[in-house]
Design a protein around this motif. Structure first.
Motif, PDB file in Angstrom:
ATOM      1  N   VAL A   1       7.330   0.115   2.805  1.00 20.35           N
ATOM      2  CA  VAL A   1       7.514   1.511   3.190  1.00 20.35           C
ATOM      3  C   VAL A   1       6.487   2.340   2.440  1.00 20.35           C
ATOM      4  CG1 VAL A   1       9.135   3.447   3.202  1.00 20.35           C
ATOM      5  CG2 VAL A   1       9.994   1.121   3.493  1.00 20.35           C
ATOM      6  N   LYS A   2       5.852   3.261   3.155  1.00 19.63           N
ATOM      7  CA  LYS A   2       4.866   4.127   2.504  1.00 19.63           C
ATOM      8  C   LYS A   2       5.531   4.893   1.364  1.00 19.63           C
ATOM      9  CE  LYS A   2       1.450   7.673   3.568  1.00 19.63           C
ATOM     10  NZ  LYS A   2       0.337   7.097   2.895  1.00 19.63           N
ATOM     11  N   ASP A   3       4.901   4.878   0.200  1.00 16.33           N
ATOM     12  CA  ASP A   3       5.407   5.540  -1.016  1.00 16.33           C
ATOM     13  C   ASP A   3       6.758   4.980  -1.460  1.00 16.33           C
ATOM     14  OD1 ASP A   3       3.146   7.222  -1.068  1.00 16.33           O
ATOM     15  OD2 ASP A   3       4.136   8.667   0.251  1.00 16.33           O
ATOM     16  N   GLY A   4       7.096   3.775  -0.986  1.00 12.75           N
ATOM     17  CA  GLY A   4       8.369   3.165  -1.353  1.00 12.75           C
ATOM     18  C   GLY A   4       8.252   2.286  -2.583  1.00 12.75           C
TER      19      GLY A   4
ATOM     20  N   GLU B   1       1.103  -2.318   2.449  1.00  7.48           N
ATOM     21  CA  GLU B   1       0.115  -2.377   1.372  1.00  7.48           C
ATOM     22  C   GLU B   1       0.497  -3.472   0.403  1.00  7.48           C
ATOM     23  OE1 GLU B   1      -0.832   1.249  -0.695  1.00  7.48           O
ATOM     24  OE2 GLU B   1      -0.276   2.456   1.036  1.00  7.48           O
ATOM     25  N   ALA B   2      -0.491  -3.879  -0.401  1.00 10.05           N
ATOM     26  CA  ALA B   2      -0.218  -4.867  -1.445  1.00 10.05           C
ATOM     27  C   ALA B   2      -1.173  -4.639  -2.609  1.00 10.05           C
ATOM     28  CB  ALA B   2      -0.384  -6.275  -0.906  1.00 10.05           C
ATOM     29  N   ASP B   3      -0.643  -4.826  -3.807  1.00 11.90           N
ATOM     30  CA  ASP B   3      -1.457  -4.845  -5.019  1.00 11.90           C
ATOM     31  C   ASP B   3      -1.433  -6.280  -5.524  1.00 11.90           C
ATOM     32  OD1 ASP B   3      -1.913  -2.076  -5.046  1.00 11.90           O
ATOM     33  OD2 ASP B   3      -0.029  -1.701  -6.101  1.00 11.90           O
ATOM     34  N   LEU B   4      -2.556  -6.964  -5.415  1.00 13.31           N
ATOM     35  CA  LEU B   4      -2.648  -8.349  -5.869  1.00 13.31           C
ATOM     36  C   LEU B   4      -3.243  -8.338  -7.272  1.00 13.31           C
ATOM     37  CD1 LEU B   4      -3.920  -9.969  -2.554  1.00 13.31           C
ATOM     38  CD2 LEU B   4      -1.568  -9.567  -3.315  1.00 13.31           C
ATOM     39  N   ASP B   5      -2.461  -8.833  -8.230  1.00 12.51           N
ATOM     40  CA  ASP B   5      -2.841  -8.712  -9.639  1.00 12.51           C
ATOM     41  C   ASP B   5      -3.532  -9.940 -10.208  1.00 12.51           C
ATOM     42  OD1 ASP B   5      -1.664  -6.142  -9.781  1.00 12.51           O
ATOM     43  OD2 ASP B   5       0.300  -7.064 -10.081  1.00 12.51           O
TER      44      ASP B   5
END
Length: 97
Positions: A26-29, A61-65
């Motif tokens: 979810v956007k901004d979720g 979206e995804a943040d891959l660390d």
């Protein structure tokens, strides 16, 4: 005749990557912690495959660390099943909620 380069990237078996990150449905979720396992010839292909799979699962979206190659087969669930799925050509997504 040239000898093949000897480096740490030469594995006897398939290269199974594990990618650790956070996905957003979810956007901004609130994000969901994820481990993604898949086979790929290199890390760029692994990241691309992971992002495609996340998109197919509804993540916006995804943040891959972190990314790494598994050198041993995991023995504990859910990673053992995800590893087997990766060996069979699947992209395995483990969610931690």
């Amino acid at each position: 005749m040239m000898a093949a380069a000897d480096n740490d990237n030469n594995l006897d078996g398939p290269m199974v990557f594990i990618i650790i990150g956070k996905g957003y449905e979810v956007k901004d979720g609130e994000g969901v912690d994820l481990h993604i396992m898949l086979q790929a010839p290199d890390d760029d292909s692994a990241v691309r495959g992971a992002l495609n799979a996340l998109s197919e699962e509804g993540f916006l979206e995804a943040d891959l660390d972190q990314i790494g190659v598994l050198t041993d087969e995991p023995t504990e669930e859910p990673h053992a099943s995800a590893y087997q799925g990766a060996l069979e050509g699947e992209v395995s997504i483990i969610r931690f909620e």
